[in-house]
Design a protein around this motif. Structure first.
Motif, PDB file in Angstrom:
ATOM      1  N   VAL B   1       0.846  -1.206   0.000  1.00 54.32           N
ATOM      2  CA  VAL B   1       0.000   0.000   0.000  1.00 54.32           C
ATOM      3  C   VAL B   1       0.881   1.256   0.000  1.00 54.32           C
ATOM      4  O   VAL B   1       0.652   2.189  -0.760  1.00 54.32           O
ATOM      5  N   ILE B   2       1.898   1.252   0.853  1.00 55.08           N
ATOM      6  CA  ILE B   2       2.793   2.415   0.933  1.00 55.08           C
ATOM      7  C   ILE B   2       3.464   2.649  -0.421  1.00 55.08           C
ATOM      8  O   ILE B   2       3.562   3.779  -0.911  1.00 55.08           O
ATOM      9  N   PHE B   3       3.896   1.542  -1.032  1.00 53.87           N
ATOM     10  CA  PHE B   3       4.566   1.623  -2.335  1.00 53.87           C
ATOM     11  C   PHE B   3       3.623   2.236  -3.372  1.00 53.87           C
ATOM     12  O   PHE B   3       4.013   3.091  -4.172  1.00 53.87           O
ATOM     13  N   LEU B   4       2.379   1.790  -3.325  1.00 55.25           N
ATOM     14  CA  LEU B   4       1.389   2.278  -4.285  1.00 55.25           C
ATOM     15  C   LEU B   4       1.119   3.771  -4.056  1.00 55.25           C
ATOM     16  O   LEU B   4       1.057   4.554  -5.011  1.00 55.25           O
ATOM     17  N   VAL B   5       0.987   4.142  -2.796  1.00 48.98           N
ATOM     18  CA  VAL B   5       0.750   5.559  -2.469  1.00 48.98           C
ATOM     19  C   VAL B   5       1.918   6.406  -2.961  1.00 48.98           C
ATOM     20  O   VAL B   5       1.734   7.464  -3.572  1.00 48.98           O
ATOM     21  N   ALA B   6       3.129   5.914  -2.709  1.00 51.00           N
ATOM     22  CA  ALA B   6       4.316   6.655  -3.136  1.00 51.00           C
ATOM     23  C   ALA B   6       4.330   6.815  -4.649  1.00 51.00           C
ATOM     24  O   ALA B   6       4.584   7.908  -5.177  1.00 51.00           O
ATOM     25  N   LEU B  32      12.107  11.359  -4.517  1.00 50.81           N
ATOM     26  CA  LEU B  32      13.348  11.502  -3.759  1.00 50.81           C
ATOM     27  C   LEU B  32      13.039  11.603  -2.268  1.00 50.81           C
ATOM     28  O   LEU B  32      13.747  11.026  -1.436  1.00 50.81           O
ATOM     29  N   ALA B  33      11.960  12.315  -1.942  1.00 50.22           N
ATOM     30  CA  ALA B  33      11.567  12.443  -0.530  1.00 50.22           C
ATOM     31  C   ALA B  33      11.230  11.066   0.046  1.00 50.22           C
ATOM     32  O   ALA B  33      11.665  10.722   1.159  1.00 50.22           O
ATOM     33  N   TRP B  34      10.489  10.253  -0.709  1.00 52.35           N
ATOM     34  CA  TRP B  34      10.160   8.891  -0.248  1.00 52.35           C
ATOM     35  C   TRP B  34      11.442   8.055  -0.109  1.00 52.35           C
ATOM     36  O   TRP B  34      11.607   7.315   0.863  1.00 52.35           O
ATOM     37  N   THR B  35      12.326   8.175  -1.085  1.00 52.76           N
ATOM     38  CA  THR B  35      13.578   7.408  -1.050  1.00 52.76           C
ATOM     39  C   THR B  35      14.390   7.768   0.196  1.00 52.76           C
ATOM     40  O   THR B  35      14.912   6.887   0.895  1.00 52.76           O
ATOM     41  N   LEU B  36      14.472   9.061   0.493  1.00 53.42           N
ATOM     42  CA  LEU B  36      15.248   9.495   1.665  1.00 53.42           C
ATOM     43  C   LEU B  36      14.602   8.991   2.951  1.00 53.42           C
ATOM     44  O   LEU B  36      15.302   8.597   3.897  1.00 53.42           O
ATOM     45  N   PHE B  47      15.081   0.893   0.598  1.00 57.58           N
ATOM     46  CA  PHE B  47      14.886   2.053  -0.279  1.00 57.58           C
ATOM     47  C   PHE B  47      15.250   1.777  -1.726  1.00 57.58           C
ATOM     48  O   PHE B  47      14.949   2.569  -2.605  1.00 57.58           O
ATOM     49  N   VAL B  48      15.889   0.627  -2.000  1.00 57.17           N
ATOM     50  CA  VAL B  48      16.451   0.401  -3.339  1.00 57.17           C
ATOM     51  C   VAL B  48      15.350   0.327  -4.401  1.00 57.17           C
ATOM     52  O   VAL B  48      15.377   1.065  -5.400  1.00 57.17           O
ATOM     53  N   ALA B  49      14.364  -0.529  -4.153  1.00 51.66           N
ATOM     54  CA  ALA B  49      13.268  -0.666  -5.125  1.00 51.66           C
ATOM     55  C   ALA B  49      12.520   0.647  -5.254  1.00 51.66           C
ATOM     56  O   ALA B  49      12.110   1.053  -6.352  1.00 51.66           O
ATOM     57  N   MET B  50      12.369   1.339  -4.118  1.00 54.78           N
ATOM     58  CA  MET B  50      11.658   2.614  -4.126  1.00 54.78           C
ATOM     59  C   MET B  50      12.424   3.649  -4.955  1.00 54.78           C
ATOM     60  O   MET B  50      11.843   4.373  -5.763  1.00 54.78           O
ATOM     61  N   ALA B  51      13.743   3.694  -4.766  1.00 57.31           N
ATOM     62  CA  ALA B  51      14.562   4.659  -5.515  1.00 57.31           C
ATOM     63  C   ALA B  51      14.447   4.398  -7.012  1.00 57.31           C
ATOM     64  O   ALA B  51      14.302   5.336  -7.809  1.00 57.31           O
ATOM     65  N   LEU B  52      14.485   3.116  -7.392  1.00 53.96           N
ATOM     66  CA  LEU B  52      14.459   2.795  -8.824  1.00 53.96           C
ATOM     67  C   LEU B  52      13.093   3.086  -9.434  1.00 53.96           C
ATOM     68  O   LEU B  52      12.987   3.736 -10.481  1.00 53.96           O
ATOM     69  N   LEU B  53      12.029   2.614  -8.760  1.00 52.48           N
ATOM     70  CA  LEU B  53      10.695   2.795  -9.343  1.00 52.48           C
ATOM     71  C   LEU B  53      10.275   4.272  -9.329  1.00 52.48           C
ATOM     72  O   LEU B  53       9.842   4.815 -10.348  1.00 52.48           O
ATOM     73  N   LEU B  54      10.446   4.906  -8.178  1.00 49.74           N
ATOM     74  CA  LEU B  54      10.028   6.310  -8.093  1.00 49.74           C
ATOM     75  C   LEU B  54      10.942   7.203  -8.925  1.00 49.74           C
ATOM     76  O   LEU B  54      10.497   8.225  -9.456  1.00 49.74           O
ATOM     77  N   GLY B  55      12.189   6.793  -9.059  1.00 49.98           N
ATOM     78  CA  GLY B  55      13.104   7.536  -9.935  1.00 49.98           C
ATOM     79  C   GLY B  55      12.632   7.479 -11.372  1.00 49.98           C
ATOM     80  O   GLY B  55      12.715   8.468 -12.111  1.00 49.98           O
ATOM     81  N   LEU B 152       2.513   3.353   7.665  1.00 50.40           N
ATOM     82  CA  LEU B 152       3.835   3.810   7.220  1.00 50.40           C
ATOM     83  C   LEU B 152       4.876   3.516   8.296  1.00 50.40           C
ATOM     84  O   LEU B 152       5.986   3.064   8.005  1.00 50.40           O
ATOM     85  N   ARG B 153       4.492   3.732   9.575  1.00 51.70           N
ATOM     86  CA  ARG B 153       5.430   3.475  10.669  1.00 51.70           C
ATOM     87  C   ARG B 153       5.801   1.993  10.707  1.00 51.70           C
ATOM     88  O   ARG B 153       6.950   1.633  10.894  1.00 51.70           O
ATOM     89  N   MET B 154       4.787   1.149  10.482  1.00 53.40           N
ATOM     90  CA  MET B 154       5.047  -0.300  10.485  1.00 53.40           C
ATOM     91  C   MET B 154       5.936  -0.699   9.321  1.00 53.40           C
ATOM     92  O   MET B 154       6.813  -1.546   9.446  1.00 53.40           O
ATOM     93  N   SER B 155       5.709  -0.054   8.205  1.00 50.12           N
ATOM     94  CA  SER B 155       6.522  -0.367   7.034  1.00 50.12           C
ATOM     95  C   SER B 155       7.982   0.005   7.275  1.00 50.12           C
ATOM     96  O   SER B 155       8.905  -0.716   6.876  1.00 50.12           O
ATOM     97  N   LEU B 156       8.199   1.114   7.948  1.00 45.12           N
ATOM     98  CA  LEU B 156       9.575   1.548   8.235  1.00 45.12           C
ATOM     99  C   LEU B 156      10.216   0.647   9.289  1.00 45.12           C
ATOM    100  O   LEU B 156      11.422   0.374   9.240  1.00 45.12           O
ATOM    101  N   ALA B 157       9.395   0.192  10.229  1.00 45.66           N
ATOM    102  CA  ALA B 157       9.935  -0.598  11.329  1.00 45.66           C
ATOM    103  C   ALA B 157      10.087  -2.066  10.975  1.00 45.66           C
ATOM    104  O   ALA B 157      10.737  -2.821  11.704  1.00 45.66           O
ATOM    105  N   SER B 158       9.508  -2.492   9.866  1.00 48.80           N
ATOM    106  CA  SER B 158       9.521  -3.906   9.497  1.00 48.80           C
ATOM    107  C   SER B 158      10.951  -4.414   9.325  1.00 48.80           C
ATOM    108  O   SER B 158      11.802  -3.729   8.759  1.00 48.80           O
TER     109      SER B 158
END
Lengths: 378, 160
Positions: B1-6, B32-36, B47-55, B152-158
């Motif tokens: 869900v977080i990925f989709l929102v991003a 970039l904000a999501w990646t950071l 963050f790797v998949a996020m950086a590539l897809l959102l990039g 989002l907090r759970m996703s970061l803490a996972s």
């Protein structure tokens, strides 16, 4: 890299989809105002007529230069076999002999400049001279191109040539006046020659021809402007109609004013580099108060400022300069108005830039791409 | 869900960047904000998949070759991850500064790779600077959001 090019193509397609959502030219598009400058158009027409008159003599016709390859010292001109142009025809500009046709296609021909490596032409002294050995009154030699200039390589008395000797080509004795080739710059065993005509004279050249080129080289095609600046205020996004033949390199213009050049096409979407984009280069001819019309590269420094890159041998005319496209860039037709350039310190500023772009612009589509490809070196 | 929102926020930002011409460069680089956020605050540095897809999504309208933009995000994310202990910035101002600096760095990394055959060259500084500052604000806002949005907090803490 091939796949990087494919990726950019896919990206341009996505941009086309993105650009088709919402209002054309964005939310904040200023009302378009495509100004027409009759004085500019009149001056360009007068300049073209004057140039055509100066290059055309009996049995010759003025022809546009479509491309110039500096590395090989060759130019592609917009007339070919169908216009009566043949291999070894001399190609002339007002300054003198520029080169010879070395390949022809039905609508285009390739010209090898005299400065091209191993290009050769017999020459003779323009004036008779007394006091030469054997009581001869003239000197003959063969001029050979060196890749950047010329030198005299064959002849009975090469060491008798002096600096400043003017040379004429011995190809067309009926030509009036004789075809100037150059001037001896440095005497010696192989005298060096400063050629009369060179790349700076490209634009409109004269060839012996039966008739004018019968077919237009470019056809106009209308493109819709989807976004005037795409990538951080650079590059325009254009939508082409179905079945469009627009290709990268085509000039984009509106009402005779040059706006930019297409850099990439994918599907029906095109991206164009704008005249004002930093780093944009266009080959221009400068029309000043005098008859001289030097050519050079106009390079955008961004923010409406331009740098002029011009040969040292050519002088920038005094007074207000009207810059027009000089052709010679494959797909950019000549004589599209860029505008008046006002000096600004070491640079120039464009007096009346076309901003904003109109909702619809025109791309000039070159009709003889296959012929051009065959004539250009690999 | 977080990925989709991003991904959706990035897509919307890309469209706004195009439609808001000539103010497009002021739109923040949300990818970039999501990646950071994920580089500096997720436990498993996801963050790797996020950086590539959102990039790739942000890169559609980026002033650089498409391929250069996700690569620059990856480089920015990797740097942010590697230095998160060295620069233990936790406040909103710090996150804002890191976001803005990362936006400038990404632009500099991608500068030699012009987009779509355009000539190489820089952009107008003003709107780009606004865009960098807004990217910093977006980064700080996402960090603040991670404190109040449970998913989002759970996703970061996972850690699995």
């Amino acid at each position: 890299v091939f796949w990087a090019g494919e990726l950019e193509g896919a990206r341009v397609r996505l941009l086309g989809i993105l650009g088709s959502v919402g209002p054309a030219r964005g939310f904040f598009a200023e009302p378009p105002e495509t100004r027409v400058f009759p004085d500019i158009q009149a001056r360009i027409a007068a300049s073209r007529t004057a140039r055509a008159r100066s290059v055309a003599a009996e049995g010759r016709v003025g022809v546009d230069v479509l491309a110039y390859v500096a590395k090989n010292q060759i130019a592609i001109i917009g007339a070919g076999r169908d216009s009566g142009v043949d291999v070894l025809d001399p190609v002339v500009v007002p300054a003198g002999l520029l080169g010879f046709v070395d390949a022809v296609e039905p609508n285009l021909a390739r010209v090898r400049l005299l400065s091209a490596s191993k290009a050769r032409v017999p020459v003779t002294l323009a004036e008779s001279r007394s006091g030469l050995p054997g009581e001869v009154v003239g000197l003959n030699a063969v001029l050979e191109g060196t890749g950047s200039g010329g030198r005299l390589v064959e002849g009975p008395l090469l060491s008798e040539f002096r600096a400043g000797d003017r040379l004429h080509a011995v190809i067309d004795r009926a030509a009036s006046p004789p075809l100037a080739v150059g001037t001896v710059a440095k005497p010696g065993l192989l005298p060096e020659v400063r050629l009369a005509a060179g790349p700076g004279d490209l634009g409109l050249v004269a060839v012996p021809a039966d008739r004018e080129p019968s077919r237009a080289l470019f056809v106009p095609e209308a493109l819709e402007v989807r976004a005037e600046s795409v990538f951080g205020r650079r590059g325009a996004l254009l939508a082409a109609p179905d079945g469009s033949s627009v290709a990268a390199g085509c000039a984009v213009h509106a009402r005779g004013r040059y706006l930019g050049r297409i850099t990439r096409v994918a599907g029906r979407t095109a991206v164009a580099s704008r005249l004002d984009d930093r780093g944009h280069r266009v080959f221009v001819r400068l029309l000043g108060a005098s008859a001289a019309a030097p050519t050079g590269q106009l390079v955008s420094a961004g923010g409406g400022s331009f740098r002029l890159e011009i040969d040292d041998a050519q002088a920038v005319p005094a007074g207000p300069l009207l810059a027009v496209t000089a052709g010679g860039e494959h797909l950019v037709p000549g004589d599209l108005a860029i505008g008046f350039l006002d000096p600004d310190a070491a640079d120039f500023r464009l007096r009346d830039p076309v901003a904003p772009w109109p909702p619809e612009v025109t791309a000039s589509v070159f009709l003889f791409g296959a012929e051009l490809e065959r004539l250009l070196p690999p | 869900v977080i990925f989709l929102v991003a991904a959706m926020t990035c897509g919307a930002a890309a469209w706004i960047r195009l439609a808001a011409d000539p103010f497009g460069p002021a739109v923040p680089w949300l990818g970039l904000a999501w990646t950071l956020l994920f580089a500096r605050h997720s436990r498993r540095a996801s963050f790797v998949a996020m950086a590539l897809l959102l990039g790739l999504i942000d890169g559609i309208v980026a002033p650089a070759a498409w391929i250069a933009w996700p690569a620059a995000y990856l480089a920015a994310g990797t740097t942010a991850f590697a230095t998160r202990r060295v620069f233990p910035v936790r406040g909103s101002t710090g996150e804002l500064a890191i976001g803005a600096l990362a936006a400038i760095a990404v632009r500099l990394i991608a500068l030699p790779f012009p987009p779509a055959g355009l000539p190489a060259g820089g952009d107008a500084l003003g709107p780009g600077a606004v865009g960098a500052a807004l990217t910093g604000i977006a980064t700080a806002a996402l960090v603040a959001l991670s404190g109040s949005w449970t998913r989002l907090r759970m996703s970061l803490a996972s850690v699995t």
